[in-house]
Scaffold this motif. Structure first.
Motif, mmCIF file in Angstrom:
data_model
loop_
_atom_site.group_PDB
_atom_site.id
_atom_site.type_symbol
_atom_site.label_atom_id
_atom_site.label_comp_id
_atom_site.label_asym_id
_atom_site.label_seq_id
_atom_site.Cartn_x
_atom_site.Cartn_y
_atom_site.Cartn_z
ATOM 1 N N LEU A 2 0.835 -1.194 0.000
ATOM 2 C CA LEU A 2 0.000 0.000 0.000
ATOM 3 C C LEU A 2 0.873 1.248 0.000
ATOM 4 C CD1 LEU A 2 -2.697 -0.934 2.654
ATOM 5 C CD2 LEU A 2 -2.983 -0.831 0.189
ATOM 6 N N VAL A 3 0.445 2.199 -0.735
ATOM 7 C CA VAL A 3 1.128 3.479 -0.741
ATOM 8 C C VAL A 3 0.746 4.191 0.548
ATOM 9 C CG1 VAL A 3 1.595 5.518 -2.150
ATOM 10 C CG2 VAL A 3 0.664 3.474 -3.226
ATOM 11 N N GLU A 4 1.631 5.026 1.062
ATOM 12 C CA GLU A 4 1.398 5.691 2.341
ATOM 13 C C GLU A 4 0.065 6.446 2.358
ATOM 14 O OE1 GLU A 4 3.481 9.144 4.978
ATOM 15 O OE2 GLU A 4 4.798 7.701 3.990
ATOM 16 N N GLN A 8 -3.173 5.818 4.958
ATOM 17 C CA GLN A 8 -3.774 6.874 5.770
ATOM 18 C C GLN A 8 -5.284 6.940 5.537
ATOM 19 O OE1 GLN A 8 -1.414 10.360 4.725
ATOM 20 N NE2 GLN A 8 -0.551 10.371 6.805
ATOM 21 N N LYS A 9 -5.713 6.830 4.288
ATOM 22 C CA LYS A 9 -7.138 6.861 3.977
ATOM 23 C C LYS A 9 -7.873 5.700 4.641
ATOM 24 C CE LYS A 9 -6.815 9.247 -0.455
ATOM 25 N NZ LYS A 9 -6.961 9.102 -1.906
ATOM 26 N N MET A 10 -7.262 4.526 4.629
ATOM 27 C CA MET A 10 -7.880 3.356 5.261
ATOM 28 C C MET A 10 -8.000 3.562 6.770
ATOM 29 S SD MET A 10 -6.297 0.073 3.215
ATOM 30 C CE MET A 10 -6.653 -0.978 4.578
ATOM 31 N N LEU A 11 -6.958 4.094 7.395
ATOM 32 C CA LEU A 11 -6.981 4.318 8.838
ATOM 33 C C LEU A 11 -8.031 5.370 9.207
ATOM 34 C CD1 LEU A 11 -3.176 4.202 9.687
ATOM 35 C CD2 LEU A 11 -4.907 2.489 10.229
ATOM 36 N N ALA A 13 -10.752 6.074 7.451
ATOM 37 C CA ALA A 13 -12.055 5.448 7.217
ATOM 38 C C ALA A 13 -12.417 4.528 8.378
ATOM 39 C CB ALA A 13 -12.049 4.676 5.903
ATOM 40 N N ARG A 14 -11.456 3.761 8.871
ATOM 41 C CA ARG A 14 -11.700 2.859 10.008
ATOM 42 C C ARG A 14 -12.061 3.663 11.254
ATOM 43 N NH1 ARG A 14 -7.362 -1.546 11.322
ATOM 44 N NH2 ARG A 14 -8.541 -2.700 9.780
ATOM 45 N N ALA A 15 -11.352 4.755 11.508
ATOM 46 C CA ALA A 15 -11.629 5.596 12.677
ATOM 47 C C ALA A 15 -13.028 6.195 12.573
ATOM 48 C CB ALA A 15 -10.580 6.697 12.805
ATOM 49 N N LEU A 16 -13.411 6.655 11.388
ATOM 50 C CA LEU A 16 -14.750 7.221 11.204
ATOM 51 C C LEU A 16 -15.832 6.163 11.422
ATOM 52 C CD1 LEU A 16 -14.187 9.606 8.172
ATOM 53 C CD2 LEU A 16 -14.602 10.239 10.552
ATOM 54 N N LEU A 17 -15.587 4.949 10.948
ATOM 55 C CA LEU A 17 -16.541 3.862 11.147
ATOM 56 C C LEU A 17 -16.715 3.571 12.636
ATOM 57 C CD1 LEU A 17 -18.377 1.661 10.022
ATOM 58 C CD2 LEU A 17 -16.371 0.197 9.833
ATOM 59 N N ILE A 18 -15.617 3.531 13.379
ATOM 60 C CA ILE A 18 -15.688 3.282 14.822
ATOM 61 C C ILE A 18 -16.472 4.392 15.513
ATOM 62 C CG2 ILE A 18 -14.296 3.181 16.941
ATOM 63 C CD1 ILE A 18 -12.187 1.651 15.230
ATOM 64 N N LEU A 19 -16.202 5.645 15.145
ATOM 65 C CA LEU A 19 -16.945 6.762 15.737
ATOM 66 C C LEU A 19 -18.428 6.663 15.432
ATOM 67 C CD1 LEU A 19 -14.538 9.766 15.082
ATOM 68 C CD2 LEU A 19 -15.126 8.745 17.289
#
Length: 144
Positions: A2-4, A8-11, A13-19
């Motif tokens: 994965l490109v950096e 970052q986009k995946m992380l 997106a995951r944080a937003l999903l958790i929120l």
């Protein structure tokens, strides 16, 4: 690999999903101990607290959960506030237990399952079908 930027986009997106999941969980209705009726406080109160045996005066509006049809309201023309004795079985179980602990001025929305409402018989005269769930908005006006 994965490109950096993609990582970052995946992380993010995951944080937003958790929120989002946490926020949705916080919106769940509170459940009464030992009962299946649930409630949501719509407006906080600050007066006397409803306890078992108190004489309580309320405004109430009841609707059938499945249809959204209003079957009774103390705020309708020709109606007036409703007074009952709390916690001693003078009203349906979901209402009786769901109002305990409310304060004067508080508004709660009670979600009452059929077995803590009118049950298998329903209340046909009011348009409540057999095994109909109920939603009541209750406002405590006075506690004695």
């Amino acid at each position: 690999h994965l490109v950096e930027g993609e990582l970052q986009k995946m992380l993010i997106a995951r944080a937003l999903l958790i929120l989002l999941l946490v926020a949705l969980g916080a919106a769940e209705l509170a459940k009464l101990d030992k009962f299946d009726t649930k409630f949501e406080v719509k407006k906080d109160g600050s007066g006397a607290v409803v306890q078992k045996g108190n004489t309580v005066t309320v405004h109430a509006t009841g609707t059938v959960k499945e249809t959204g049809k209003k079957f009774w309201s103390t705020k309708d023309p020709g109606q007036s506030s409703f007074t009952y004795q709390a916690g001693v079985g003078k009203v349906i179980v979901g209402w009786d237990q769901g109002c305990l602990g409310m304060k004067v001025g508080e508004v709660r929305e009670l979600h009452i399952p059929p077995h803590e409402g009118y049950g298998e018989r329903g209340f046909p005269a009011w348009g409540i079908p057999p095994n109909g769930g109920l939603v009541f908005e209750i406002e405590v006006l006075n506690v004695k």
